[in-house]
Design a protein around this motif. Structure first.
Motif, PDB file in Angstrom:
ATOM      1  N   LEU A  22     -93.265-114.583 -69.821  1.00 34.09           N
ATOM      2  CA  LEU A  22     -93.823-113.543 -69.899  1.00 34.09           C
ATOM      3  C   LEU A  22     -93.094-112.314 -70.588  1.00 34.09           C
ATOM      4  O   LEU A  22     -91.760-112.268 -70.212  1.00 34.09           O
ATOM      5  N   SER A  23     -93.569-111.539 -71.483  1.00 32.29           N
ATOM      6  CA  SER A  23     -92.799-110.280 -71.872  1.00 32.29           C
ATOM      7  C   SER A  23     -92.897-109.272 -70.558  1.00 32.29           C
ATOM      8  O   SER A  23     -93.597-109.333 -69.937  1.00 32.29           O
ATOM      9  N   ILE A  24     -91.944-108.350 -70.671  1.00 28.62           N
ATOM     10  CA  ILE A  24     -91.958-107.527 -69.412  1.00 28.62           C
ATOM     11  C   ILE A  24     -93.161-106.551 -69.428  1.00 28.62           C
ATOM     12  O   ILE A  24     -93.874-106.326 -68.397  1.00 28.62           O
ATOM     13  N   LEU A  25     -93.785-106.222 -70.514  1.00 31.35           N
ATOM     14  CA  LEU A  25     -95.103-105.466 -70.747  1.00 31.35           C
ATOM     15  C   LEU A  25     -96.269-106.513 -70.138  1.00 31.35           C
ATOM     16  O   LEU A  25     -97.066-105.814 -69.414  1.00 31.35           O
ATOM     17  N   GLU A  26     -96.119-107.751 -70.313  1.00 32.00           N
ATOM     18  CA  GLU A  26     -97.178-108.586 -69.985  1.00 32.00           C
ATOM     19  C   GLU A  26     -97.146-108.775 -68.318  1.00 32.00           C
ATOM     20  O   GLU A  26     -98.336-108.871 -67.633  1.00 32.00           O
ATOM     21  N   VAL A  27     -96.027-108.800 -67.829  1.00 34.91           N
ATOM     22  CA  VAL A  27     -95.767-108.992 -66.598  1.00 34.91           C
ATOM     23  C   VAL A  27     -96.440-107.588 -65.660  1.00 34.91           C
ATOM     24  O   VAL A  27     -96.990-107.675 -64.587  1.00 34.91           O
ATOM     25  N   TYR A  40     -87.245-105.197 -61.038  1.00 36.10           N
ATOM     26  CA  TYR A  40     -85.976-104.982 -62.010  1.00 36.10           C
ATOM     27  C   TYR A  40     -86.195-105.046 -63.298  1.00 36.10           C
ATOM     28  O   TYR A  40     -86.398-106.315 -63.977  1.00 36.10           O
ATOM     29  N   LEU A  41     -86.435-103.934 -64.070  1.00 37.84           N
ATOM     30  CA  LEU A  41     -86.786-103.880 -65.441  1.00 37.84           C
ATOM     31  C   LEU A  41     -85.747-103.304 -66.367  1.00 37.84           C
ATOM     32  O   LEU A  41     -86.004-102.801 -67.268  1.00 37.84           O
ATOM     33  N   ASN A  42     -84.561-103.962 -65.974  1.00 40.68           N
ATOM     34  CA  ASN A  42     -83.400-103.218 -66.364  1.00 40.68           C
ATOM     35  C   ASN A  42     -83.074-103.623 -67.859  1.00 40.68           C
ATOM     36  O   ASN A  42     -82.142-103.303 -68.575  1.00 40.68           O
ATOM     37  N   SER A  43     -83.948-104.729 -68.423  1.00 43.07           N
ATOM     38  CA  SER A  43     -83.458-104.800 -69.882  1.00 43.07           C
ATOM     39  C   SER A  43     -84.666-104.022 -70.634  1.00 43.07           C
ATOM     40  O   SER A  43     -84.492-104.151 -72.299  1.00 43.07           O
ATOM     41  N   LEU A  44     -85.408-103.286 -70.036  1.00 42.03           N
ATOM     42  CA  LEU A  44     -86.315-102.530 -71.098  1.00 42.03           C
ATOM     43  C   LEU A  44     -85.857-101.329 -71.352  1.00 42.03           C
ATOM     44  O   LEU A  44     -85.231-100.448 -70.780  1.00 42.03           O
ATOM     45  N   LEU A  60     -86.941 -99.332 -58.061  1.00 44.47           N
ATOM     46  CA  LEU A  60     -87.294 -99.820 -59.347  1.00 44.47           C
ATOM     47  C   LEU A  60     -86.089 -99.270 -60.243  1.00 44.47           C
ATOM     48  O   LEU A  60     -85.624 -98.324 -60.268  1.00 44.47           O
ATOM     49  N   ASP A  61     -85.958-100.418 -61.074  1.00 45.86           N
ATOM     50  CA  ASP A  61     -84.844-100.292 -61.836  1.00 45.86           C
ATOM     51  C   ASP A  61     -85.300-100.257 -63.356  1.00 45.86           C
ATOM     52  O   ASP A  61     -85.766-101.335 -64.090  1.00 45.86           O
ATOM     53  N   LEU A  62     -85.092 -99.252 -63.895  1.00 49.94           N
ATOM     54  CA  LEU A  62     -85.059 -98.851 -65.288  1.00 49.94           C
ATOM     55  C   LEU A  62     -84.026 -98.408 -66.010  1.00 49.94           C
ATOM     56  O   LEU A  62     -84.008 -97.546 -66.723  1.00 49.94           O
ATOM     57  N   SER A  63     -82.910 -98.994 -65.545  1.00 49.09           N
ATOM     58  CA  SER A  63     -81.643 -98.450 -65.893  1.00 49.09           C
ATOM     59  C   SER A  63     -81.294 -98.366 -67.628  1.00 49.09           C
ATOM     60  O   SER A  63     -80.310 -97.864 -67.869  1.00 49.09           O
ATOM     61  N   SER A  64     -82.061 -99.147 -68.069  1.00 53.05           N
ATOM     62  CA  SER A  64     -81.861 -99.376 -69.721  1.00 53.05           C
ATOM     63  C   SER A  64     -82.678 -98.214 -70.548  1.00 53.05           C
ATOM     64  O   SER A  64     -82.697 -98.073 -71.602  1.00 53.05           O
ATOM     65  N   VAL A  65     -83.679 -97.555 -69.770  1.00 56.69           N
ATOM     66  CA  VAL A  65     -84.760 -96.863 -70.637  1.00 56.69           C
ATOM     67  C   VAL A  65     -83.797 -95.589 -71.041  1.00 56.69           C
ATOM     68  O   VAL A  65     -83.286 -94.907 -70.207  1.00 56.69           O
ATOM     69  N   THR A  66     -83.796 -95.094 -72.345  1.00 59.35           N
ATOM     70  CA  THR A  66     -82.770 -93.909 -72.807  1.00 59.35           C
ATOM     71  C   THR A  66     -83.961 -92.611 -72.831  1.00 59.35           C
ATOM     72  O   THR A  66     -83.412 -91.524 -73.104  1.00 59.35           O
TER      73      THR A  66
END
Length: 128
Positions: A22-27, A40-44, A60-66
């Protein structure tokens, strides 16, 4: 067929459910309002279209969101909140509670934000 998101200590959004990835958004769309584990949504890279639970019981890992554009954070994160790639705090509303550290490594300005109730790491941030 209804797909339930797994609960647990750690869960990565790229898990395979019902035989397909599933894509992150689907999950995130199938997560319960109160999620007991860490996310861990670190690829988003973008938060556009992202729906998060109201409570995350772990980190909550959103470490790639800019960008904070389109980012609606949870009300409570019992663990750490990683927003290390966030370049601007414009439009960002932080959770009411972050139980662990708040990581903002790329942030250079927090104009209009009150960080006094958080334990945060922001080495580039110039405090006035």
């Amino acid at each position: 067929k209804v797909v339930k998101a797994p609960q647990g200590d750690k869960w990565r959004a790229d898990k395979i459910i019902c035989g397909r990835r599933l894509s992150i958004l689907e999950v995130c769309a199938i997560l319960p309002d109160d999620y007991t584990g860490s996310l861990y949504l670190n690829s988003l890279k973008s938060a556009e279209g992202l729906t998060l639970p109201q409570t995350v019981g772990g980190s909550l890992d959103l470490s790639s969101v800019t960008s904070a554009e389109g980012l609606t954070l949870t009300q409570t994160v019992d663990g750490s909140l990683d927003l290390n790639s966030l370049k601007s705090a414009e439009g960002l509303t932080l959770p009411q509670k972050v139980g662990g550290g708040l990581y903002l490594s790329s942030l250079t300005s927090a104009e209009g934000m009150d960080l006094s109730s958080y334990t945060f790491y922001a080495p580039k941030l110039k405090m006035s």
